[in-house]
Design an enzyme around this catalytic site. Structure first.
Site, PDB file in Angstrom:
ATOM      1  N   GLU A   1       0.828  -1.221   0.000  1.00 11.85           N
ATOM      2  CA  GLU A   1       0.000   0.000   0.000  1.00 11.85           C
ATOM      3  C   GLU A   1       0.858   1.265   0.000  1.00 11.85           C
ATOM      4  O   GLU A   1       2.072   1.206   0.248  1.00 11.85           O
ATOM      5  CB  GLU A   1      -0.946   0.003   1.203  1.00 11.85           C
ATOM      6  CG  GLU A   1      -0.234   0.031   2.541  1.00 11.85           C
ATOM      7  CD  GLU A   1      -1.059   0.641   3.666  1.00 11.85           C
ATOM      8  OE1 GLU A   1      -1.568   1.774   3.513  1.00 11.85           O
ATOM      9  OE2 GLU A   1      -1.159  -0.002   4.724  1.00 11.85           O
TER      10      GLU A   1
ATOM     11  N   LYS B   1      -3.182  -1.739  15.648  1.00 10.95           N
ATOM     12  CA  LYS B   1      -2.703  -0.935  16.767  1.00 10.95           C
ATOM     13  C   LYS B   1      -3.799  -0.789  17.807  1.00 10.95           C
ATOM     14  O   LYS B   1      -4.974  -0.700  17.460  1.00 10.95           O
ATOM     15  CB  LYS B   1      -2.305   0.449  16.264  1.00 10.95           C
ATOM     16  CG  LYS B   1      -1.006   0.404  15.513  1.00 10.95           C
ATOM     17  CD  LYS B   1      -0.473   1.781  15.198  1.00 10.95           C
ATOM     18  CE  LYS B   1       0.871   1.630  14.533  1.00 10.95           C
ATOM     19  NZ  LYS B   1       1.032   2.461  13.352  1.00 10.95           N
TER      20      LYS B   1
HETATM   21  N1  PSU Z   1      -2.635   1.622  10.728  1.00 10.08           N
HETATM   22  C1  PSU Z   1      -1.294   1.657  10.842  1.00 10.08           C
HETATM   23  N2  PSU Z   1      -0.561   2.243   9.865  1.00 10.08           N
HETATM   24  C2  PSU Z   1      -1.151   2.799   8.748  1.00 10.08           C
HETATM   25  C3  PSU Z   1      -2.575   2.742   8.637  1.00 10.08           C
HETATM   26  C4  PSU Z   1      -3.270   2.145   9.646  1.00 10.08           C
HETATM   27  O1  PSU Z   1      -0.756   1.165  11.824  1.00 10.08           O
HETATM   28  O2  PSU Z   1      -0.443   3.335   7.889  1.00 10.08           O
HETATM   29  C5  PSU Z   1      -3.228   3.297   7.411  1.00 10.08           C
HETATM   30  C6  PSU Z   1      -3.516   2.172   6.404  1.00 10.08           C
HETATM   31  O3  PSU Z   1      -3.399   2.685   5.088  1.00 10.08           O
HETATM   32  C7  PSU Z   1      -4.963   1.836   6.689  1.00 10.08           C
HETATM   33  C8  PSU Z   1      -5.530   3.212   6.991  1.00 10.08           C
HETATM   34  O4  PSU Z   1      -5.640   1.214   5.619  1.00 10.08           O
HETATM   35  O5  PSU Z   1      -4.504   3.846   7.753  1.00 10.08           O
HETATM   36  C9  PSU Z   1      -6.828   3.156   7.740  1.00 10.08           C
HETATM   37  O6  PSU Z   1      -7.386   4.433   7.786  1.00 10.08           O
HETATM   38  P1  PSU Z   1      -8.912   4.606   8.261  1.00 10.08           P
HETATM   39  O7  PSU Z   1      -8.888   4.199   9.699  1.00 10.08           O
HETATM   40  O8  PSU Z   1      -9.201   6.053   8.075  1.00 10.08           O
HETATM   41  O9  PSU Z   1      -9.735   3.688   7.423  1.00 10.08           O
END
Ligand code: PSU
Ligand code: MN
Length: 307
Positions: free
Chosen positions: A27, A162
């Protein structure tokens, strides 16, 4: 309509997919929003190397000038890393708008899965996925990553999630949506910076060949949706749960006080945790991504042998 109208697959990736060779998707939100420059670019390039060293072809995914890209050049990775949060974070709902406008976008787990599936890539390695946020009972903040895992046929190898998230609710949501959650060499859900969370996963699998078999069976049965492989951070890089949990609690308190919401929440919390823990959490973060990339590549190699 042919998908090539919107999608550019790098020649090396296209050739590998066509020949049934192992390919691993990566990603780009982790590059733009997940880590600071220049460590983000260095990590993104190294992670591609880890995948090659383990026998697969890397395909980093993003949107550049409105084109969906499976396989980025060095310059494109450098650009995303340098621009950082100046690049739009693109999850499912953003994708058609960003393409129609001809804009650049960093793909989350959800959109990376979508584009990987379009390109014929079955396995994707990352750090952590989005999930059900703490307080979601009030805010409804549930990452589109979970819904994507429910419907798109890509296996995601991560280090768990996390603890900025509500991990028990995240597991409940995945169960409701029928997403298999597998612990690699563990029966416990890893919590990204730490190997344990006190929560059980559905199944433990101990080898890439067994993982590949599960992926193969799910595809052959025509069951749509992904599989979530949770791979614990290597022992020597894991963090003290007390230190990391304190940082997370502080980050969440600050986000609440500042009224941070929507798509800003995850990047804000990630940056805050990093700031509070100094460089330690960044080092751990980088190492667990390499560890996941290696497992994803070895699994892709096994999957490519199955008929
Ligand atoms: N959690 C992490 N590192 C990240 C992300 C999440 O520990 O870089 C990023 C990933 O791209 C994940 C996104 O898909 O954040 C999720 O964002 P949201 O909660 O807004 O869907
Ligand atoms: Mn959200």
């Amino acid at each position: 309509m042919k998908i090539e109208k919107y999608l550019d697959i790098a020649p090396e990736v296209a050739e590998a997919v066509k020949a049934g060779k192992p390919v691993v998707a990566l990603e780009s939100t982790i590059i733009s929003h997940g880590m600071p420059y220049p460590q983000n670019v260095e990590t993104a390039l190294n992670v591609e190397k880890v995948i090659r060293d383990n026998g697969a072809i890397p395909a980093t995914i993003a949107i550049i000038g409105g084109r969906l890209k499976a396989g980025l050049s060095r310059d494109e990775i450098e650009y995303l890393g340098k621009t950082g949060s100046g690049v739009t974070k693109v999850s499912r709902r953003d994708l058609p708008v960003i393409v129609a406008k001809g804009m650049d976008g960093a793909t989350t787990v959800a959109t990376t899965m979508i584009i990987a599936a379009m390109a014929g890539i079955k396995i994707f390695a990352t750090g952590g996925i989005g999930g059900v946020h703490r307080g979601a009972q009030q805010t409804f903040d549930i990452s589109a990553d979970l819904e994507e895992l429910a419907m798109t046929n890509v296996t995601v190898v991560c280090a768990g999630a996390k603890a900025i998230l509500d991990l028990p609710l995240t597991l409940e949501y995945l169960e409701t949506k029928g997403v298999p959650v597998i612990g690699y060499g563990t029966k416990e859900l890893p919590a990204f910076y730490t190997r344990t969370s006190g929560l059980s996963v559905d199944y433990e699998i101990d080898t890439p060949a067994e993982l590949a078999k599960t992926i193969f069976v799910k595809h052959e049965l025509g069951m749509n949706g992904g599989i979530l492989v949770t791979n614990p951070i290597p022992e020597k890089y894991s963090m003290d749960p007390k230190v990391i949990n304190k940082a997370i609690d502080e980050a969440i308190a600050e986000a609440n006080a500042k009224g941070i919401k929507g798509k800003e929440t995850t990047p804000f919390l990630l940056a805050k945790v990093k700031e509070i823990t100094g460089g330690d959490s960044l080092d751990s973060n980088i190492q667990l991504v390499y560890n996941n990339a290696a497992l994803a590549a070895r699994t892709a190699v096994e999957l490519s042998k199955m008929k």
